[in-house]
Write an enzyme that holds these catalytic residues in place. Structure first.
Site, short mmCIF file in Angstrom:
data_model
loop_
_atom_site.label_atom_id
_atom_site.label_comp_id
_atom_site.label_asym_id
_atom_site.label_seq_id
_atom_site.Cartn_x
_atom_site.Cartn_y
_atom_site.Cartn_z
CE1 TYR A 23 18.39 -27.89 -22.81
CE2 TYR A 23 17.49 -30.11 -22.98
CZ TYR A 23 18.06 -29.00 -23.57
OH TYR A 23 18.30 -28.98 -24.92
CD GLN B 176 11.11 -34.68 -22.47
OE1 GLN B 176 11.39 -33.82 -23.29
NE2 GLN B 176 11.83 -35.78 -22.31
N GLY C 288 14.23 -42.51 -31.52
CA GLY C 288 14.03 -41.11 -31.81
C GLY C 288 14.08 -40.80 -33.28
NE ARG C 289 19.55 -39.45 -33.98
CZ ARG C 289 20.85 -39.57 -33.79
NH1 ARG C 289 21.70 -38.84 -34.49
NH2 ARG C 289 21.32 -40.42 -32.89
NE ARG D 1 14.99 -38.63 -22.71
CZ ARG D 1 15.34 -38.07 -23.86
NH1 ARG D 1 15.32 -36.75 -24.00
NH2 ARG D 1 15.69 -38.82 -24.90
#
Length: 382
Positions: free
Chosen positions: A185, A104, A324-325, A232
């Site tokens: 971002y 990524q 994810g987590r 993404r």
């Protein structure tokens, strides 16, 4: 023993563009802040990712495309030869374990601090608008710095940084790349009218504000075939400095998605709701309607459990699901989901920083006891 593979095709082989996957369960990018100051991945990274190689696809943690792109200490990069060598150890380990992994590509934009920037210069952004919040430096938590606006003449060099990183990802043995245009971002800062007040060809209209993301995608396609490039997006995420959403989410991101269709990308990876937060979206926003405008494969992300993943796959609203987590403390997450084994929950203070503890020491198999680990908290988000 439960066999959830009889209820869904999430555990069956699938394809995302040119990526042939063993199942439809994706490991989402997770910042773990365990690289050194040089941004070089270590053998620890190789072990960590290899342990999770039963995921149909691993999206590696967000990786800085350049020194200017850094916004947090201890995050990996992919602009130097040494970093390429480090990542090659990772990809070799994942491939030896039978997995697939993509890189990524990340530039944080305004969410940075002068201590993290080359020569202590100001971070760059579409416009000189200061973010809120704090980031982590070698001196600890500090307020993010005031950015400066990128000059129009600097944009080609910025795009060249993405191309260089994309080429290095290929040298490092990745199976593909994901363009990080999410989570407030840099590329997302250009997209949103809340953070983009430019008057040149990269500001103002929706076409202009989405131009840089399109140009970056087109440029990296000079290195990678389209079927190995994903993107993404996070239309409703206010993270990375509480960045306000775009004022016309449906129009702006719908326009971008339709423009992206011409590239025949491997997949669109959507954060549904707010990254690492609630799945709810504001009135007037329909993420499924946005997703429906994309003509390729779709990865749903954010707050998924097995029940939700099965339901949305059954409705054909996702082609794959990113967890994810849950992957932090469950390296064998795919098998646990398939068998209906209760998941271990990693304490938040194991997420960021440190060494093997809380990274590679989570065992496979049934676990009834939670680990009690004491690690420094470094609030970083992908």
């Amino acid at each position: 023993m439960t066999d959830n593979s009889t209820k869904t095709d999430l555990f069956s082989p699938s394809r995302l563009g040119g990526l042939q996957l063993s199942n439809r369960i994706v490991m989402a990018p997770l910042t773990r802040s365990r690289a050194g100051d040089d941004g070089v991945p270590t053998e620890l990274h190789a072990s960590y990712y290899a342990q999770r190689a039963t995921a149909g696809l691993i999206i590696a943690e967000a990786t800085n495309i350049s020194p200017q792109g850094r916004g947090y200490a201890l995050t990996p990069g992919i602009w130097t030869d040494e970093q390429v060598v480090g990542w090659k150890r990772v990809t070799d380990a994942v491939h030896a374990a039978g997995g697939k992994i993509v890189s990524q590509l990340w530039h944080v934009g305004r969410f940075s601090h002068v201590d993290l920037q080359p020569e202590g210069k100001a971070p760059v952004a579409p416009s000189a608008i200061k973010s809120e919040g704090q980031t982590y430096t070698n001196e600890g938590m500090v307020d993010v710095s005031m950015p400066r606006a990128l000059e129009t003449a600097e944009i080609p060099g910025l795009i060249a940084d993405y191309v260089h990183a994309a080429a290095n990802a290929k040298r490092a043995g990745f199976d593909g790349i994901e363009v990080h245009s999410a989570n407030s971002y840099l590329l997302d800062q250009f997209i949103r009218d809340s953070t983009n007040q430019r008057t040149d060809r990269y500001g103002g209209s929706i076409e202009n504000r989405t131009r840089l993301t399109q140009e970056v995608v087109e440029a990296v396609l000079g290195i990678w075939e389209p079927g190995r490039v994903g993107i993404r997006l996070s239309p409703t995420t206010p993270d990375a400095g509480n960045t306000p959403m775009d004022s016309t989410v449906m129009e702006t991101y719908g326009h971008l998605i339709r423009k992206l269709n011409r590239f025949n990308l491997a997949y669109l990876h959507f954060v549904e709701g707010s990254t690492a937060g609630p799945r709810a979206v504001p009135a007037g926003v329909d993420l499924d309607a946005l997703r429906a405008q994309f003509e390729g494969a779709y990865i749903g992300n954010n707050g998924y459990d097995l029940e939700l993943a099965i339901a949305r796959r059954a409705e054909n609203k996702v082609d794959a699901v990113a967890f994810g987590r849950p992957f932090i403390a469950n390296p064998d997450l795919v098998e646990r989901l398939r068998r209906g084994v209760p998941l271990t929950v990693a304490p938040r203070n194991t997420y960021y920083g440190g060494g093997a503890n809380g990274l590679t020491d989570w065992p496979n198999g049934d676990m009834s006891a939670q680990k009690a680990l004491d690690k420094e908290i470094l609030p970083v988000a992908n």
